[in-house]
Scaffold this active site. Structure first.
Site: not given
Length: 612
Positions: A294, A296, A408, A412, A424
């Protein structure tokens, strides 16, 4: 072939000019009287040796590279070369005459040197002069881009020189802008300094400028942002010479000039990291990056590879991205021990197999579903990947003795209003609570939006602009923190070096940016005027979207670290038993409807305020 023919032509012309210089020298020395006593004494000596004189000078001209230069690009350096070569050539003639015990009047040698410089230099520089006349459209009509250079320093001077020397660029430097008032009215390589940055708009209009090149690599990011903002008020195409920290070899050339990107408007200095400390915990270690294909994850792999890990493991479910970063790294680091593992973080058995075989010492967990609207409509998938995927990887790290685990995370996760942010936050709770009972040092890194990442707003805006608009903004007051992908990754790696266990690291991200301002700036950088050439359309907030993002919850507090761009929040959730019970219940209701799932997520994450 053309170059060889030109060299042969110059060789023949030089042979003629060398002897013409001697004839002219005698003419001047003897006042145009070739019948006098002295003239008749010395002229035979010259005619006896003129072939030798010619061969000696041509040989020296060749040795000194007089037939290798591209004279249409001649500048002051080439002028010095002509003078120096002519001096050496005439010194060679004097040496020959002394050795053969011949003699000519000393004034003949001096005059020959001066005339060689004038005649031979004149022929070569006439190539440059002819080119300049042609470029000024005296011989033919040609359309050039009219270029304004920002910066009257060394970089600006070099850019002007290269623009003049490369006709294929179709660019003509018209003026220079610099804030140093003492340079106003001066000329840089023949191009006038017309004013300072506040005069850019007037200069562009009065001089019909087509393109602006910002050539101040030593300027700070804040200064660059201010200049870019001023330039973006015009409709000119903007280009920029990268900063000194980006010019790895320190060389300024036309090839280094790039398009101005939206990142240049952030006005933030690059994050500085402790390279020695990072090398200490990554160098010669087995490092696993989940989601390594991805945005990141791939940048993590790029930077980690530079620290010489013993082995780098790229884990991703999507084979195409993983394949791309694999090829890139093997090209750049042919000796890198690299393994690409196609697997899902949801598959605990596969993860156990990978950890048992490779025993990774450092894990960067970047695998996640991150698209807010998509996850709002598919909460089960967000939970499976972001919550239980994190739990699987974290438990494997604990069981197989991983030294460091870096999650990571995202801003949010702070007081989330969407299911993605809530998942998250649960992932953060998992690693904070596991840290208490594990020898593995678990840490989370929380940051805002990443410019240019897959699915971020900038690629969307660029696509909309390319299609002719409109550019869509959800709300005129929506504000976000931004950073570049390399900055985000540097923070992640630095956090791993600082980690003692349980922390949430946060980057000082500067001032938040209004999305509508970002859209306007990007439209201007593309050469359009917002709401004149390109419409900006407000479409309303998406499900789960906030007007403002936060980086830290009140309970977490905030402490400084030795890196003035990085701060750390203290852990406050450490009840692993309670969390595991709640996750078991959450797992059992994943097959139920999305509303029940979201209701239970509120119980796990009390700060979650669902909006749908």
């Amino acid at each position: 072939m053309k170059k060889k023919m030109l060299g042969a032509l110059l060789f023949s012309i030089d042979a003629l000019l060398i002897n013409l210089a001697y004839i002219a020298a005698f003419y001047i020395r003897f006042d145009a009287d070739f019948t006098g006593v002295n003239a008749t004494k010395y002229l035979p000596v010259y005619f006896e040796h003129f072939i030798t004189f010619t061969l000696i000078k041509l040989a020296i001209f060749y040795i000194f590279g007089m037939y290798k230069n591209l004279w249409r690009y001649a500048s002051i350096e080439e002028v010095f070369q002509i003078v120096g070569t002519a001096f050496v050539a005439n010194t060679g003639i004097i040496t020959y005459m002394v050795l053969t015990q011949q003699m000519l009047p000393r004034s003949i040698y001096l005059l020959a040197f001066i005339l060689d410089t004038i005649l031979i230099g004149g022929v070569r520089l006439s190539v440059r002069a002819t080119r300049n006349i042609r470029d000024n459209n005296l011989f033919r009509k040609k359309e050039y881009k009219r270029v304004l250079i920002i910066g009257a320093g060394q970089a600006g001077a070099l850019v002007i020189k290269e623009l003049k020397n490369h006709d294929n660029l179709n660019s003509k430097p018209i003026g220079v802008v610099d804030d140093d008032e003492s340079k106003l009215g001066a000329r840089i390589n023949g191009v006038p300094v017309l004013g300072n940055r506040h005069n850019i708009g007037k200069i562009v209009e009065s001089k019909n400028i087509d393109e602006i090149i910002i050539a101040i690599p030593s300027a700070s990011k804040k200064e660059i942002r201010q200049v870019v903002e001023e330039c973006s008020k015009t409709k000119c195409k903007l280009k920029i010479l990268p900063g000194i920290y980006e010019l790895i070899d320190g060389q300024v050339s036309i090839k280094k000039i790039r398009e101005v990107e939206i990142e240049d408007l952030l006005g933030r200095e690059p994050v500085k990291v402790d390279l020695e400390e990072i090398s200490g915990y990554i160098g010669d270690k087995v490092v696993l990056v989940t989601g390594g294909g991805g945005s990141i994850g791939s940048e993590l792999c790029r930077q980690i590879a530079g620290f010489k890990p013993r082995r780098l493991l790229i884990l991703d479910i999507y084979e195409n991205n993983a394949y791309d970063i694999q090829n890139e790294l093997l090209r750049k680091y042919p000796n890198l021990q690299l393994d690409v593992l196609i697997a899902s973080v949801r598959d605990r058995a596969r993860l156990d197999e990978i950890f048992k075989i490779y025993m990774p010492q450092v894990v960067f967990h970047a695998a996640a579903h991150k698209h807010v609207p998509l996850m709002e409509n598919n909460p089960q998938e967000a939970i499976k990947n972001n919550v239980f995927g994190t739990k699987n990887v974290a438990e494997c790290a604990h069981e197989y003795g991983t030294e460091k685990f870096v999650l990571i995370s995202t801003d949010k996760a702070v007081n989330p209003t969407n299911i993605m942010g809530a998942t998250k936050r649960v992932a953060e709770m998992i690693i904070q609570s596991m840290n208490v009972q594990s020898k593995t040092e678990f840490v989370a890194v929380r940051f805002g939006n990443v410019l240019g990442s897959n699915g971020s707003v900038i690629p969307l805006f660029k696509k909309q602009i390319a299609q002719g608009g409109p550019v869509t903004v959800t709300h005129p007051e929506v504000t976000r923190y931004f950073m570049t992908i390399p900055e985000a990754v540097q923070l992640v790696i630095e956090a791993g070096a600082m980690a003692k266990g349980g922390e949430i690291f946060v980057l000082d991200m500067g001032e938040p940016v209004k999305i509508i301002d970002l859209a306007k700036n990007l439209i201007r950088l593309s050469g359009f005027e917002p709401d004149v050439d390109m419409e900006i359309k407000v479409v309303g907030l998406r499900p789960g979207e906030k007007l403002y993002e936060e980086l830290l919850m009140n309970e977490e507090g905030l402490s400084a670290t030795k890196n003035d761009k990085i701060f750390v929040g203290k852990p406050f959730f450490t009840d692993l038993k309670l969390l595991r019970r709640e996750l078991e219940i959450l797992s059992s209701i994943l097959i139920e409807d999305s509303n029940e799932i979201k209701e239970y997520m509120v119980k796990i994450v009390p700060t979650y305020h669902k909006t749908s």
